[in-house]
Design a protein around this motif. Structure first.
Motif, short mmCIF file in Angstrom:
data_model
loop_
_atom_site.label_atom_id
_atom_site.label_comp_id
_atom_site.label_asym_id
_atom_site.label_seq_id
_atom_site.Cartn_x
_atom_site.Cartn_y
_atom_site.Cartn_z
N ILE A 252 0.90 4.59 5.00
CA ILE A 252 -0.48 4.97 5.33
C ILE A 252 -0.59 5.03 6.85
O ILE A 252 -0.47 4.01 7.53
N PRO B 54 -2.79 6.09 -2.70
CA PRO B 54 -3.57 7.09 -1.95
C PRO B 54 -3.99 6.51 -0.59
O PRO B 54 -4.47 5.37 -0.53
N THR C 242 -6.15 5.44 2.28
CA THR C 242 -7.58 5.31 2.54
C THR C 242 -7.80 4.77 3.96
O THR C 242 -6.93 4.08 4.50
N ALA C 243 -8.98 5.07 4.50
CA ALA C 243 -9.31 4.61 5.86
C ALA C 243 -9.37 3.08 5.89
O ALA C 243 -8.97 2.46 6.88
N GLU C 244 -9.85 2.44 4.81
CA GLU C 244 -9.96 0.97 4.78
C GLU C 244 -8.57 0.33 4.89
O GLU C 244 -8.35 -0.57 5.68
N SER D 27 0.81 -1.23 0.00
CA SER D 27 0.00 0.00 0.00
C SER D 27 0.84 1.28 0.00
O SER D 27 0.29 2.37 -0.17
N VAL E 174 -4.10 9.93 6.68
CA VAL E 174 -5.50 9.75 6.25
C VAL E 174 -6.40 10.85 6.81
O VAL E 174 -7.23 11.40 6.10
N TYR E 175 -6.23 11.17 8.09
CA TYR E 175 -7.19 12.06 8.76
C TYR E 175 -6.65 13.44 9.11
O TYR E 175 -7.43 14.32 9.51
#
Ligand code: GRG
Length: 301
Positions: A250, A171, A173-175, A167, A255-256
């Motif tokens: 990640i 991009p 991602t939360a998942e 990963s 992400v947040y």
């Protein structure tokens, strides 16, 4: 209520448990032949570390009415798995790190081949150790071995690491973030608490609640870890800071953002309080489990 704590008070509070873990790990790693392999294994295990996973396992077991003796072999097995994963994670083909726990990584101190073999040996050793547990029935030990095998492999640690690698630079991602953290951190924290309940012979609903507490604590641990990677000095961290961003990892801040990551941290801490209240209602002594929440939340390294 969750009270405030520091690394010093953690060490003070859990000193007898930390000493028992250290003595058992030292005994297990009594040098053999070839000397360089054993030195590499000892370097990767006895070089400090918070021992949060074995402390958590022993705490969950004792809080559930079990004994330190019943929990110690599985707690040390869990730390061996954790240390093997750090040794392999630091390798040039993975995170390529020179420093761990404030010291040179195992492949830097010895060689890449010895670091791979030391990790392999520690992981294999872990499972045999559980079978040496006193005063726990064979079926409960089988249950623990089965759960550790899952948590350490393709339903947990190795999966999370592979996911992290594939990963990187995609991009965020939360998942993907949830999957990676559940694998790399959540699975062993969850195992620590479930194993404590299994070894203490608690009913399934209590084991499940302990597991939820462990997984949520792992999430809190990981959010704090991601924030520390941005904020903390490498000397305090004992490893290279700022690497997540440099490697396109990640993370929660990726992400947040920082503010939202802190809000999630607060929300998950409230969830821990709720879970602990449910454990109280099942006659689990949650005092030390509550203390560990503060320690994980407030740690600086
Ligand atoms: C190589 C199969 C394999 C897995 C590696 C452990 C790991 C997975 C990666 C290390 C990087 C990382 C951020 C992992 C998340 C878990 C984590 C924060 C590990 C460090 O744990 P601590 O802080 O370390 O408990 P100490 O040194 O205190 O034991």
């Amino acid at each position: 209520m969750i009270t405030s704590t520091t690394r010093e008070s953690y060490t003070l509070r859990f000193q007898p448990v930390l000493d028992a873990i250290q003595a058992e790990l030292d005994r297990l790693l009594t040098p053999g032949h070839p000397a360089i392999l054993w030195q590499a294994m000892r370097h990767g295990v006895l070089n400090g570390g918070k021992r949060i996973r074995p402390v958590l396992l022993i705490t969950a077991c004792v809080a559930s009415g079990g004994t330190i003796g019943q929990a110690l072999p599985t707690a040390c097995a869990l730390e061996l798995i954790h240390c093997y994963s750090l040794i392999h994670d630091d390798l040039p083909s993975m995170d390529n790190d020179d420093m761990r726990r404030g010291q040179p990584t195992v492949h830097k101190a010895y060689s890449e081949a010895m670091a791979i073999l030391a990790g392999d040996a520690l992981a294999a050793m872990a499972f045999g150790l559980i079978t040496e547990t006193p005063n726990v029935s064979a079926d409960r030990l089988l249950h623990v071995v089965r759960e550790l095998s899952r948590a350490a492999s393709v339903e947990g640690l190795v999966n999370g690491q592979a996911d992290d690698i594939v990963s990187a630079n995609l991009p965020p991602t939360a998942e993907a973030l949830n999957r990676i953290h559940q694998g790399k951190t959540g699975a062993l924290f969850r195992f620590a608490c479930r194993a404590g309940g299994i070894l203490a012979d608690r009913p399934q609903d209590t084991i499940d609640l302990l597991g939820q507490y462990g997984e949520t604590l792992g999430l809190v641990f990981q959010i704090v870890d991601d924030l520390l990677d941005i904020r903390a000095d490498s000397t305090i961290l004992g490893k290279t800071g700022g690497k997540d961003q440099a490697q396109g990892k990640i993370t929660f801040p990726a992400v947040y953002g920082i503010e939202q990551s802190e809000a999630i941290l607060a929300e998950q801490t409230r969830r821990l309080d709720t879970l602990l209240n449910q454990l109280d209602a099942r006659s689990v002594d949650t005092d030390a489990l509550r203390y560990l929440v503060s320690f994980v939340q407030e740690r600086q390294s």
